[in-house]
Structure formats: structure tokens, C-alpha cells
Design an enzyme around this catalytic site. Sequence first.
Site, short mmCIF file in Angstrom:
data_model
loop_
_atom_site.label_atom_id
_atom_site.label_comp_id
_atom_site.label_asym_id
_atom_site.label_seq_id
_atom_site.Cartn_x
_atom_site.Cartn_y
_atom_site.Cartn_z
N ARG A 106 0.81 -1.22 0.00
CA ARG A 106 0.00 0.00 0.00
C ARG A 106 0.84 1.27 0.00
NH1 ARG A 106 -2.27 -3.42 -1.63
NH2 ARG A 106 -4.23 -4.38 -1.01
N SER B 9 -11.52 0.83 2.30
CA SER B 9 -10.79 0.21 3.42
C SER B 9 -10.07 1.29 4.22
CB SER B 9 -9.78 -0.80 2.90
OG SER B 9 -10.43 -1.89 2.29
N GLU C 86 -5.08 3.48 5.96
CA GLU C 86 -4.96 3.29 4.52
C GLU C 86 -5.62 4.46 3.80
OE1 GLU C 86 -6.59 0.07 1.29
OE2 GLU C 86 -5.49 -0.73 3.01
#
EC number: 1.3.1.98
Length: 307
Positions: free
Chosen positions: A177, A226, A296
Site C-alpha cells: 500500500r 478500506s 490506509e
Amino acid sequence: MTARKDSDWRDMLPRVQGRMSFDAPMAPFTWFRVGGNAEALFRPADLDDLIAVLEVLPPQVPVTVVGVGSNLLVRDGGVPGMVIRLAGPFATIDVMGDTITAGAGALDLTVARTAEEAGLAGLEFLSGVPGTIGGALRMNAGAFGAEMKDVTVSAQALDRAGNLQILGPEELGFSYRRSAVPEGWIFLSASLKGRPGKPADIGARMAEIARVREESQPVKVRTGGSTFANPEGHSAWKLIDAAGCRGLVMGGAQVSEKHCNFLLNTGDATAADIEDLGEEVRRRVLETSGIDLHWEIRRIGIRRDAS
């Protein structure tokens, strides 16, 4: 936002072909539909338009690039400096052999559908990633067992001074990520590698991804996707659930009952409600599991209550 103490940099900006707005609302450009105003919001008409602005923008002025705002929380105090939103001419998609070149403003889903039509497998996962290619590059977006580092051959970007940079896998520096590309650099496009496949099989895989998302995630509400990255060896949602946070409410924000790694704006949330709820979730997970969750969702701007 509150008025700036120094507006000199705005006076230096050239006449643009695109749209330049000052003290511009950002909430309409995010899925959460919350947040303050951008000091300046620029939607360039083309690459030359974008370069012309970057070349004169003082280096101390922050530059923030946004896409469709699917994984973004804009704080209530607004975003200082220049916010750049790429669309239109930055959303082109071209197919050559087994490679798709997609503009940073192209929707991930549209890229996946283009690959399906071209008979290129391996990009189906993008149909399950809400957002644009630029954002997918920035965070090495992934879903359903694949991520950008698996398919990205190269990317084009502008550095902070407006110089064109060609980035290969080493320069992109993808990790979970994340990419290693400096903040303030602006992704322009990506070349993505597929492999030959049958459109019917590719379409079936995308339909399965859509079905799973629909069944397991809150996809038709005000959310930012998310919220927390999965810690190594763990699922964030399981940690959140075990900490008793499913359905937790703070102001107008709520932890989704359907998938507790999603935060929701139930209708009247502020950005502070959402961020504070996320921090409370982090606190409870740390207390119950000893694991520190990392955001995130990208949070930008300043809090209204900041001193």
C-alpha cells in the site's frame, strides 16, 4: 478555509486553459462528502497547462493531487496550497499488444473493462479497486490477490518543478500500500502488462469480484473504502471486530456493520467525526491486541480544531 496570510503565490499563477478555483469546496469531490475548502483547486486542460502552473509555483506551496476521492478524507479546516484534480485528457486508455497505457485520471474499473475487451487477463483486480490509476500507483492499490506492482511496467510523472520523469519498478519502489515516489510528484500515466486471455473468462472473473464486493462491503453508501491497512499476518477487520468496534458510532460517523474496516458518513458527519472514530478504533485495537493499525485512507488538510 480561513484567509491566508500570504497570497503572493496566487498572483504569480499564469492564465490557465483549464479551471482554477480559489477557496474551493472539496466535499463534492470525495466519497465521504465531508471536508473544508482547497486554497486553490486546479483542473488542468492538458499537460502543457499543468506544467505551466508547476513551473511558477513556489516550492514552499504544498501540492496535493486527488482523483475521484474514493479513499480520501479531507479535513474540515481545508487544504492549504494547490490541489490538482486530473480528469479528461488525463484519463485516456490505449492498448498496444499486451500492454495498456492508462492516464492517471482513468478509472480503475474502466481500465479493467478495456483489458477485458482487448482479451488481456491479469488486470481484473482493478475492477474491485474504486478510484483512478494515479491513486492506484501512489498506494500500490490491490484487491483480490493482486496489486499494482504485479502489472506495472513503468509510469510517467511530473516532479515538483514540472519536469517529466519516467519511472521503472525500481523508482516506483512499490511495497504494501505504498510507493516510493515523492509526495508532490504527479503521476500522469502507467503502462500495465496483461497476458492473453478469453474475454468471456475475464468478464466472469470481474463479475465474481463485483459479486463478492457487493456481498461483503458497503459499496452504496458514503464511505472511503478500506480504512486501515492489514497488518502482516492479520486482517484489520477481524482485529476491529474483536475489539468490539463493529457498529461503533461517533457523531455522524459509524463503523460499518457489514464490514468493520469501513467507516461511514451516516448523513451529517464531519471529517473530524470520521477521523476521531478511526482513532478510537485504533486505540481499542491496540488495547485488545497490541497491534497498531495504520491508516490506509489518505487524510489531507488541517483540522478545524488545530491550534
